[in-house]
Design an enzyme around this catalytic site. Structure first.
Site, PDB file in Angstrom:
ATOM      1  N   ASN A   7       0.872  -1.170   0.000  1.00  0.00           N
ATOM      2  CA  ASN A   7       0.000   0.000   0.000  1.00  0.00           C
ATOM      3  C   ASN A   7       0.912   1.224   0.000  1.00  0.00           C
ATOM      4  O   ASN A   7       1.579   1.500   0.997  1.00  0.00           O
ATOM      5  CB  ASN A   7      -0.929  -0.006   1.217  1.00  0.00           C
ATOM      6  CG  ASN A   7      -1.838   1.221   1.254  1.00  0.00           C
ATOM      7  OD1 ASN A   7      -1.422   2.310   0.893  1.00  0.00           O
ATOM      8  ND2 ASN A   7      -3.061   1.034   1.701  1.00  0.00           N
ATOM      9  N   ASP A 217      -1.387  -6.263   6.107  1.00  0.00           N
ATOM     10  CA  ASP A 217      -1.132  -6.530   4.686  1.00  0.00           C
ATOM     11  C   ASP A 217      -0.743  -8.003   4.555  1.00  0.00           C
ATOM     12  O   ASP A 217       0.242  -8.449   5.150  1.00  0.00           O
ATOM     13  CB  ASP A 217      -0.028  -5.614   4.170  1.00  0.00           C
ATOM     14  CG  ASP A 217      -0.412  -4.151   4.305  1.00  0.00           C
ATOM     15  OD1 ASP A 217      -1.022  -3.609   3.361  1.00  0.00           O
ATOM     16  OD2 ASP A 217      -0.119  -3.563   5.376  1.00  0.00           O
ATOM     17  N   ASP A 246       2.784   4.718   4.927  1.00  0.00           N
ATOM     18  CA  ASP A 246       2.567   4.183   6.278  1.00  0.00           C
ATOM     19  C   ASP A 246       2.565   2.651   6.279  1.00  0.00           C
ATOM     20  O   ASP A 246       2.530   2.046   7.350  1.00  0.00           O
ATOM     21  CB  ASP A 246       1.312   4.765   6.938  1.00  0.00           C
ATOM     22  CG  ASP A 246       0.094   4.812   6.038  1.00  0.00           C
ATOM     23  OD1 ASP A 246       0.213   4.511   4.832  1.00  0.00           O
ATOM     24  OD2 ASP A 246      -0.992   5.143   6.541  1.00  0.00           O
ATOM     25  N   HIS A 247       2.619   2.029   5.092  1.00  0.00           N
ATOM     26  CA  HIS A 247       2.697   0.574   4.973  1.00  0.00           C
ATOM     27  C   HIS A 247       4.068   0.149   4.437  1.00  0.00           C
ATOM     28  O   HIS A 247       4.674   0.854   3.626  1.00  0.00           O
ATOM     29  CB  HIS A 247       1.652   0.047   3.989  1.00  0.00           C
ATOM     30  CG  HIS A 247       0.234   0.243   4.420  1.00  0.00           C
ATOM     31  ND1 HIS A 247      -0.574  -0.788   4.841  1.00  0.00           N
ATOM     32  CD2 HIS A 247      -0.532   1.363   4.476  1.00  0.00           C
ATOM     33  CE1 HIS A 247      -1.778  -0.320   5.128  1.00  0.00           C
ATOM     34  NE2 HIS A 247      -1.785   0.985   4.915  1.00  0.00           N
TER      35      HIS A 247
END
Length: 255
Positions: A7, A217, A246-247
DNA sequence: ATGGTTGCTTAGCAA
């Protein structure tokens, strides 16, 4: 064969990082979520110049998913295809080298008890129906992406803090289990049994410096895919430095 | 309970 999911929280904001990551790791398949761009403005040339094809299902401002592949996919499909009107671009799938790869951006759900949370739960039910209608559990299939669900308490650094959040709530976890009941297992958990491995850290409240993360995730696979899975890992380093998503990317290696 | 941060779009929403 390396397959990754990431992401990026805007592909335009993350283009330089995405290019560097592709050059460093050279995955065969990279599934991207939260493009935040319509198809026409997707940075196709900048990624294709690195030797990748891009199958893009974009949306202005929100959502948007894409799959980058080194080889030409034999088929591409977009959306849940259930005939219902849904303007949110959250699913894209390709077939490549005899493997089906479905890339999902599961709705976040905002807060338990809201319309957005109901949409999340419905979307998970529709994903299961989509699998039942178009795929077979006895064929090699990967379903990966940002599920916005931490499957177990050990997938949260502070499970008591997150217990009633949409990322850990019981009904969301049940929705994920129902998707897995199609015949999918968590490929990361084939190789790593311990807690303490996260793929997302909130930008707020010093989430990453405090390592207050969640593993939301996921890469799921049917038995035929799982049998070929040799390693799974999270590229936590990608969360470091200037202007990270942020991922972090999650990677699996298949024979 | 609120707020903290980031991105897109340009005041407010979504995450």
């Amino acid at each position: 064969m390396l397959i990754a999911t990431w992401n990026v929280n805007s592909i335009r904001a993350r283009l330089a990082r995405a290019q560097k990551w592709l050059e460093t790791h050279r995955p065969d398949v990279l599934c991207l979520q939260e493009l935040k761009v319509q198809d026409a403005d997707f940075p196709r040339a900048e990624l294709e110049s690195l030797g990748y094809r891009a199958a893009v299902f974009g949306q202005k401002t929100y959502n948007g998913v894409a799959i980058l592949t080194r080889a030409e996919p034999t088929s591409v499909s977009k959306g849940l295809g259930d005939g219902e009107q849904d303007p949110q671009a959250r699913l894209i799938a390709v077939q490549i080298a005899g493997l089906e790869v479905i890339n999902v951006y599961v709705p976040n759900g905002a807060e338990v008890g809201t319309d957005k949370y109901e949409y999340k739960l419905r979307w998970l039910e529709k994903l299961r129906a989509h699998l039942d209608r178009h795929y077979r559990p006895d064929a090699p299939l990967i379903v990966c992406g940002d599920f916005n669900i931490a499957p177990e308490d050990k997938d949260a650094a502070q499970p008591e803090q997150w217990r009633d959040s949409v990322l850990c709530h019981e009904l969301a976890r049940q929705g994920l289990q129902n998707v897995c009941a199609f015949g999918l297992t968590d490929l990361f958990r084939k190789h790593v049994m311990t807690g303490g491995h996260y793929s997302w850290w909130d930008y707020r409240m010093l989430g990453f410096p405090k390592n207050n993360g969640l593993r939301i995730d996921l890469v799921l696979g049917t038995p035929a895919a799982a049998a070929r899975c040799k390693t799974a890992w999270i590229d936590r380093d990608e969360r470091k430095g200037q202007q990270p998503s942020d991922h972090a990317p999650v990677v699996v290696e298949l024979d």
